[in-house]
Design a protein around this motif. Structure first.
Motif, PDB file in Angstrom:
ATOM      1  N   ARG A   1     -33.566 -61.045 -15.260  1.00  0.00           N
ATOM      2  CA  ARG A   1     -33.720 -62.458 -14.895  1.00  0.00           C
ATOM      3  C   ARG A   1     -33.838 -63.368 -16.121  1.00  0.00           C
ATOM      4  NH1 ARG A   1     -38.964 -64.319 -15.007  1.00  0.00           N
ATOM      5  NH2 ARG A   1     -40.575 -62.766 -15.494  1.00  0.00           N
ATOM      6  N   LEU A   2     -34.251 -62.761 -17.266  1.00  0.00           N
ATOM      7  CA  LEU A   2     -34.362 -63.528 -18.507  1.00  0.00           C
ATOM      8  C   LEU A   2     -33.254 -63.184 -19.509  1.00  0.00           C
ATOM      9  CD1 LEU A   2     -38.236 -63.301 -19.104  1.00  0.00           C
ATOM     10  CD2 LEU A   2     -36.932 -65.204 -18.111  1.00  0.00           C
ATOM     11  N   GLY A   3     -32.369 -62.282 -19.118  1.00  0.00           N
ATOM     12  CA  GLY A   3     -31.305 -61.876 -20.022  1.00  0.00           C
ATOM     13  C   GLY A   3     -31.791 -60.996 -21.160  1.00  0.00           C
ATOM     14  N   ILE A   4     -32.921 -60.300 -20.979  1.00  0.00           N
ATOM     15  CA  ILE A   4     -33.480 -59.421 -22.011  1.00  0.00           C
ATOM     16  C   ILE A   4     -32.919 -58.016 -21.811  1.00  0.00           C
ATOM     17  CG2 ILE A   4     -35.578 -58.483 -23.062  1.00  0.00           C
ATOM     18  CD1 ILE A   4     -35.320 -61.527 -23.270  1.00  0.00           C
ATOM     19  N   PRO A   5     -32.171 -57.482 -22.783  1.00  0.00           N
ATOM     20  CA  PRO A   5     -31.603 -56.144 -22.612  1.00  0.00           C
ATOM     21  C   PRO A   5     -32.649 -55.057 -22.826  1.00  0.00           C
ATOM     22  CG  PRO A   5     -31.019 -57.016 -24.757  1.00  0.00           C
ATOM     23  CD  PRO A   5     -31.741 -58.118 -24.045  1.00  0.00           C
ATOM     24  N   ALA A   6     -32.378 -53.880 -22.307  1.00  0.00           N
ATOM     25  CA  ALA A   6     -33.251 -52.724 -22.548  1.00  0.00           C
ATOM     26  C   ALA A   6     -33.209 -52.364 -24.025  1.00  0.00           C
ATOM     27  CB  ALA A   6     -32.788 -51.552 -21.701  1.00  0.00           C
ATOM     28  N   TYR A   7     -34.317 -51.776 -24.492  1.00  0.00           N
ATOM     29  CA  TYR A   7     -34.361 -51.365 -25.895  1.00  0.00           C
ATOM     30  C   TYR A   7     -35.248 -50.141 -26.053  1.00  0.00           C
ATOM     31  CZ  TYR A   7     -34.815 -51.339 -30.927  1.00  0.00           C
ATOM     32  OH  TYR A   7     -34.774 -50.951 -32.240  1.00  0.00           O
ATOM     33  N   ASN A   8     -34.779 -49.167 -26.826  1.00  0.00           N
ATOM     34  CA  ASN A   8     -35.576 -47.984 -27.144  1.00  0.00           C
ATOM     35  C   ASN A   8     -35.977 -48.058 -28.615  1.00  0.00           C
ATOM     36  OD1 ASN A   8     -36.527 -45.295 -27.700  1.00  0.00           O
ATOM     37  ND2 ASN A   8     -35.481 -44.626 -25.837  1.00  0.00           N
ATOM     38  N   TRP A   9     -37.289 -48.108 -28.838  1.00  0.00           N
ATOM     39  CA  TRP A   9     -37.818 -48.295 -30.190  1.00  0.00           C
ATOM     40  C   TRP A   9     -37.689 -47.050 -31.064  1.00  0.00           C
ATOM     41  CZ3 TRP A   9     -40.268 -52.746 -32.192  1.00  0.00           C
ATOM     42  CH2 TRP A   9     -40.365 -53.805 -31.292  1.00  0.00           C
ATOM     43  N   TRP A  10     -37.481 -45.908 -30.470  1.00  0.00           N
ATOM     44  CA  TRP A  10     -37.550 -44.627 -31.184  1.00  0.00           C
ATOM     45  C   TRP A  10     -36.242 -44.360 -31.927  1.00  0.00           C
ATOM     46  CZ3 TRP A  10     -39.813 -39.682 -28.420  1.00  0.00           C
ATOM     47  CH2 TRP A  10     -39.920 -38.638 -29.347  1.00  0.00           C
ATOM     48  N   ASN A  11     -36.324 -44.384 -33.241  1.00  0.00           N
ATOM     49  CA  ASN A  11     -35.205 -43.972 -34.084  1.00  0.00           C
ATOM     50  C   ASN A  11     -35.750 -43.477 -35.417  1.00  0.00           C
ATOM     51  OD1 ASN A  11     -32.573 -43.396 -34.717  1.00  0.00           O
ATOM     52  ND2 ASN A  11     -31.821 -45.486 -34.526  1.00  0.00           N
ATOM     53  N   GLU A  12     -34.948 -42.715 -36.138  1.00  0.00           N
ATOM     54  CA  GLU A  12     -35.378 -42.081 -37.388  1.00  0.00           C
ATOM     55  C   GLU A  12     -34.295 -42.254 -38.448  1.00  0.00           C
ATOM     56  OE1 GLU A  12     -38.375 -40.763 -37.231  1.00  0.00           O
ATOM     57  OE2 GLU A  12     -38.680 -40.242 -35.107  1.00  0.00           O
ATOM     58  N   VAL A  13     -34.742 -42.410 -39.704  1.00  0.00           N
ATOM     59  CA  VAL A  13     -33.774 -42.534 -40.802  1.00  0.00           C
ATOM     60  C   VAL A  13     -34.373 -41.924 -42.070  1.00  0.00           C
ATOM     61  CG1 VAL A  13     -34.509 -44.875 -41.469  1.00  0.00           C
ATOM     62  CG2 VAL A  13     -32.156 -44.132 -41.939  1.00  0.00           C
ATOM     63  N   LEU A  14     -34.931 -40.731 -41.941  1.00  0.00           N
ATOM     64  CA  LEU A  14     -35.664 -40.107 -43.035  1.00  0.00           C
ATOM     65  C   LEU A  14     -34.801 -39.943 -44.282  1.00  0.00           C
ATOM     66  CD1 LEU A  14     -38.357 -38.799 -43.877  1.00  0.00           C
ATOM     67  CD2 LEU A  14     -37.462 -36.626 -43.038  1.00  0.00           C
ATOM     68  N   HIS A  15     -33.593 -39.396 -44.110  1.00  0.00           N
ATOM     69  CA  HIS A  15     -32.672 -39.265 -45.247  1.00  0.00           C
ATOM     70  C   HIS A  15     -31.241 -39.464 -44.749  1.00  0.00           C
ATOM     71  CE1 HIS A  15     -32.116 -34.770 -44.318  1.00  0.00           C
ATOM     72  NE2 HIS A  15     -33.173 -35.107 -43.614  1.00  0.00           N
ATOM     73  N   GLY A  16     -31.057 -40.599 -44.112  1.00  0.00           N
ATOM     74  CA  GLY A  16     -29.830 -40.922 -43.403  1.00  0.00           C
ATOM     75  C   GLY A  16     -30.174 -41.072 -41.939  1.00  0.00           C
ATOM     76  N   VAL A  17     -29.354 -41.808 -41.204  1.00  0.00           N
ATOM     77  CA  VAL A  17     -29.627 -42.017 -39.786  1.00  0.00           C
ATOM     78  C   VAL A  17     -29.700 -40.658 -39.094  1.00  0.00           C
ATOM     79  CG1 VAL A  17     -28.867 -43.132 -37.673  1.00  0.00           C
ATOM     80  CG2 VAL A  17     -28.425 -44.226 -39.875  1.00  0.00           C
ATOM     81  N   ALA A  18     -30.787 -40.433 -38.351  1.00  0.00           N
ATOM     82  CA  ALA A  18     -31.062 -39.095 -37.824  1.00  0.00           C
ATOM     83  C   ALA A  18     -30.777 -38.995 -36.330  1.00  0.00           C
ATOM     84  CB  ALA A  18     -32.522 -38.723 -38.089  1.00  0.00           C
TER      85      ALA A  18
ATOM     86  N   THR B   1     -28.553 -38.978 -34.278  1.00  0.00           N
ATOM     87  CA  THR B   1     -27.563 -39.730 -33.536  1.00  0.00           C
ATOM     88  C   THR B   1     -26.363 -38.850 -33.203  1.00  0.00           C
ATOM     89  OG1 THR B   1     -26.033 -41.608 -33.659  1.00  0.00           O
ATOM     90  CG2 THR B   1     -26.583 -40.531 -35.715  1.00  0.00           C
ATOM     91  N   SER B   2     -25.597 -39.241 -32.207  1.00  0.00           N
ATOM     92  CA  SER B   2     -24.393 -38.497 -31.842  1.00  0.00           C
ATOM     93  C   SER B   2     -23.221 -38.826 -32.771  1.00  0.00           C
ATOM     94  CB  SER B   2     -24.005 -38.810 -30.393  1.00  0.00           C
ATOM     95  OG  SER B   2     -23.750 -40.195 -30.232  1.00  0.00           O
TER      96      SER B   2
ATOM     97  N   ASN C   1     -32.778 -34.930 -39.431  1.00  0.00           N
ATOM     98  CA  ASN C   1     -31.496 -35.157 -40.096  1.00  0.00           C
ATOM     99  C   ASN C   1     -30.426 -35.623 -39.128  1.00  0.00           C
ATOM    100  OD1 ASN C   1     -31.821 -32.154 -39.280  1.00  0.00           O
ATOM    101  ND2 ASN C   1     -29.603 -32.411 -39.409  1.00  0.00           N
ATOM    102  N   GLY C   2     -29.405 -36.235 -39.683  1.00  0.00           N
ATOM    103  CA  GLY C   2     -28.182 -36.512 -38.950  1.00  0.00           C
ATOM    104  C   GLY C   2     -27.187 -35.394 -39.177  1.00  0.00           C
ATOM    105  N   THR C   3     -25.972 -35.578 -38.676  1.00  0.00           N
ATOM    106  CA  THR C   3     -24.913 -34.586 -38.843  1.00  0.00           C
ATOM    107  C   THR C   3     -23.717 -35.235 -39.529  1.00  0.00           C
ATOM    108  OG1 THR C   3     -25.622 -33.455 -36.816  1.00  0.00           O
ATOM    109  CG2 THR C   3     -23.420 -32.936 -37.665  1.00  0.00           C
TER     110      THR C   3
END
Length: 740
Positions: A63-80, A82-83, A412-414
């Motif tokens: 109703r307010l145009g606010i999209p969903a968001y997931n706060w959980w992400n990691e970037v310890l030594h590169g984006v982790a 992720t697909s 880690n990422g891949t």
């Protein structure tokens, strides 16, 4: 190039549709401040909507145009995690071994760009609410690696508060960017504040360090990131602190973080840490009281599935007011506004980042640069290294020789391409050199269940080693790639091998089967090079005495094998330094569960290390001379200890030196450290060349906690400035006094 242009065009059109609609609410007006917009947005929400936004999986508010968001992400030594295929840099402990803040800053910059590209693509694909595509990264881990048995120590920048704070600050600045209005990405300092194992006890243990250790060891890096690096977020730890869960600690969360340091950013719990309040610590009877208390203490996000949902009932029961909920929700939307999530793409430069930046040539080159800089040459007897490229046969052995898991570390990422040590050596020498490979053993013992003699060696092992030696005895050199692996050490793991338990180590000794194999290989009479992979200090007393060349390669990231080969064959002159002390034996360590810093790390360890903090060899040599000694012999609080030194490359190769300046403290006060790092410089010097370096140490940086005054104060007495290539090296020394 055309694909990148089309992506940006489509993304801008999508964004125009999203933001081009009539501005119904005040929070949609981009000419207003983020503070005004956040206040207005939160005022539009129901209690239930506010509480839902305090979960790491924040749902959309259509109703307010606010999209969903997931706060959980990691970037310890590169984006982790992720697909997407991404650039994977060396593990954090390896990056710390570079002693190169500029390199870490660039790595964080590149990683944030890749993360931005992933987020932009996720929005265009309708997947922006999924985990591991967001812009809030729960990194860096700046806990002090006080004990080498901690399996997650590999995620840190080592045992020294100054090194950790300096590198952490560079990371945060690189990740968050320098735009005056928008964040490139949001960093998060974790795990606040006294947390370093054991993994098996992290949900239940209560740690009560002295105030001296708290301010001297556990807090400085967090203060550096909060006060001087303006880190966007902080993660509070699982464990309890002085009887209260860290996420509900009066001293840590309210007195220090919010009041003394004036932190205005957001705080997230570690995942399911709020559940620990009532399930494990037993400090609260239920989810409602636990969640309310965490919010009272400034914890804005519950990384979990349900605990904070009880805040609705907590408000209805009068445990907490809705206005207190509003404070946290406003902080959360402030971060999202600062990330440009509610503004048109044309206004946010970072939102225009195309997918083409992911695994770009510059990023991959930097991953190799950092892998090379991280490698520590521990021993090089009779110039065994670098190896000649004219040799005919190399035998490459060991459980890490072709192990892609080890080089990627954890969190880690891949990447699209992974270069193991074996692959790197083969690519280096080409077809003209025969390279044979056998894993030979696993990390701990390949001969379980067989009968052992009094020395613990079984007949099957003896036969296996004898046959192996016979197969490799005609090699010109034997490269054994061993050590340990993220398969054995890490976060809360189900691992139960000799020397390992639950992700931690029960012994810092190199697994005995590896030493026995190297003893057998030595009988060939051929030079043996030990390439060690690890995320922590390993005790290798026999190897240090008998193996002619030892290289510590950590978990070196996607280009680890190329970096190892470049070092082994002299195409890169090693410059890495140990960010942790390498002890001789388990007996050197206090109890793992003891958080006192007494006799821990180079700052307080009274024994003799196998390899000291800051140690690392080079293929060239360096000489240190004074250009200008410090001008005074006595200093007060507002002074700076300043001097200039000259570093000369006196060897036959270009190379980098890591110049380290330490302060030795008077030992009349038994709680003071023996010494501590106060400045370092990673400098490249051509052979026969030299460089001048300025050393400048603020006297105020030498303040220590006064139990009597309950504050940080200078301790008068006799001090020394020590300059050298590691913590036990004294190439230059200057005596001075601190006076009140």
């Amino acid at each position: 190039m055309r694909k990148s242009f089309l992506f940006i065009l489509v993304f801008i059109l999508f964004n125009t549709l999203l933001f081009g609609q009539k501005q119904t609410y005040k929070f949609q007006k981009t000419n207003l401040s983020f503070e005004e917009r956040s206040v207005d947005l939160v005022s539009q929400l129901t209690l239930e909507e506010k509480v839902a936004q305090m979960m790491n999986t924040a749902p959309a508010i259509p109703r307010l145009g606010i999209p969903a968001y997931n706060w959980w992400n990691e970037v310890l030594h590169g984006v982790a995690r992720t697909s997407y295929h991404v650039t994977v840099y060396p593990q954090a402990i390896a990056m710390a071994a570079t002693f190169d803040p500029d390199a870490l800053n660039r790595m964080a910059d590149y990683s944030a760009l890749e993360g931005r590209a992933i987020y932009n693509d996720a929005i265009a694909s309708g997947k922006a609410g999924e985990r591991y595509v967001g812009l809030t990264y729960w990194t860096p881990n700046i806990n002090i690696f006080r004990d080498p048995r901690w399996g997650r120590g590999q995620e840190t920048y080592g045992e020294d508060p100054y090194l950790t704070g300096t590198l952490g600050k560079s990371f945060v600045k690189g990740l968050q960017g320098d735009d005056p209005k928008y964040l490139k990405a949001a960093a998060c300092a974790k795990h606040y504040a006294v947390h370093s194992g054991p993994e098996s006890l992290r949900h239940v243990f209560d740690v009560s360090p002295s105030d001296y250790d708290l301010w001297d060891t556990y807090l400085p890096a967090f203060k550096e990131l909060v006060v001087n690096a303006s880190v966007a977020g902080v993660m509070c730890a699982y464990n309890a602190f002085k009887g209260q869960p860290c996420c509900g600690s009066d001293q840590l969360m309210m007195d220090i973080l919010r009041n003394q340091w004036k932190f205005k950013g957001y705080v997230t719990s570690d995942c399911w840490a709020i559940d620990d309040f009532f399930k494990n610590h037993k400090t609260h009877p239920d989810a409602a009281s636990a969640s309310a208390d965490a919010v009272f203490h400034g914890t804005d996000i519950d990384c979990g599935t349900s605990a904070y949902l009880a805040l609705v009932d907590a408000v209805k029961q009068g445990i907490i007011t809705e206005s207190q909920i509003d404070v946290s929700v406003r902080r959360l939307f402030m971060i999202r506004f600062r990330l440009g999530m509610f503004d048109p793409v044309a206004m946010v430069q970072y939102a225009q980042t195309p997918k083409s930046v992911i695994e770009s040539e510059d990023h991959q080159a930097h991953a190799l640069k950092m892998a090379q800089e991280s490698i520590v040459l521990l021993k090089n007897e009779n110039n065994t290294l670098p190896l000649s490229k004219n040799i005919k046969k190399i035998a490459v052995l060991g459980p890490n020789a072709d192990n892609s898991i080890s080089i990627l570390g954890n969190y880690n990422g891949t990447p699209s391409n992974i270069v193991t040590a074996l692959k790197g050596i083969k690519e280096k020498v080409g077809n003209q050199v025969e390279v044979t490979y056998e894993a030979a053993i696993n990390f701990t013992n390949d001969f379980e269940g067989e009968g052992k003699d009094s020395s613990g060696v079984g007949s099957n092992e003896k036969a296996h080693f004898a046959a192996l030696v016979n197969r490799v005895k005609d090699a010109d050199v034997i490269v054994f790639v061993g050590g340990i692996s993220p398969q054995l050490e890490g976060e809360e793991m189900k691992v139960d091998y000799e020397g390992f338990n639950g992700g931690d180590r029960t012994s810092i000794q190199l697994p005995r089967v590896q030493t026995r194999l190297m003893k057998a290989l030595q009988e060939t009479g051929k030079p043996v090079v030990f390439v060690m992979m690890t995320g922590s200090a390993i005790a290798i007393p026999w190897e240090a005495e008998h193996i002619p060349a030892i290289v510590n390669a950590w978990y070196g990231g996607q280009s680890a094998g190329t970096a190892i080969a470049n070092v082994l064959f002299g195409d890169y002159n090693p410059s890495g330094r140990l960010p942790v002390t390498f002890y001789k034996a388990d007996a050197d360590l206090p109890a793992f569960e003891n958080y006192s810093m007494d006799n821990r790390t180079y700052r307080y360890f009274k024994g003799k290390a196998l390899y000291p903090f800051g140690y690392g060899l080079s293929y060239t040599t360096f000489a240190y001379t004074w250009k200008q000694q410090p001008a005074k012999k006595e200093y007060k609080g507002k002074d700076k200890i300043s001097c200039t030194i000259k570093i000369s490359n006196t060897g036959l190769m270009d190379g980098s030196e890591v110049v380290q300046a330490y302060i030795e403290y008077p030992q009349t006060n038994t709680v003071l450290p023996l010494k501590e790092l106060r400045q370092f410089d990673h400098v490249f010097i051509n052979k026969a060349g030299s460089k001048e370096l300025n050393i400048e140490i603020p006297v105020e940086a030498l303040k220590k906690w006064s139990t009597e005054k309950k504050e940080l104060r200078l301790v008068p007495g006799d001090y020394h400035l020590i300059i050298g290539s590691h913590s036990s090296d004294k190439k230059l020394s200057f005596a001075f006094k601190l006076i009140e």
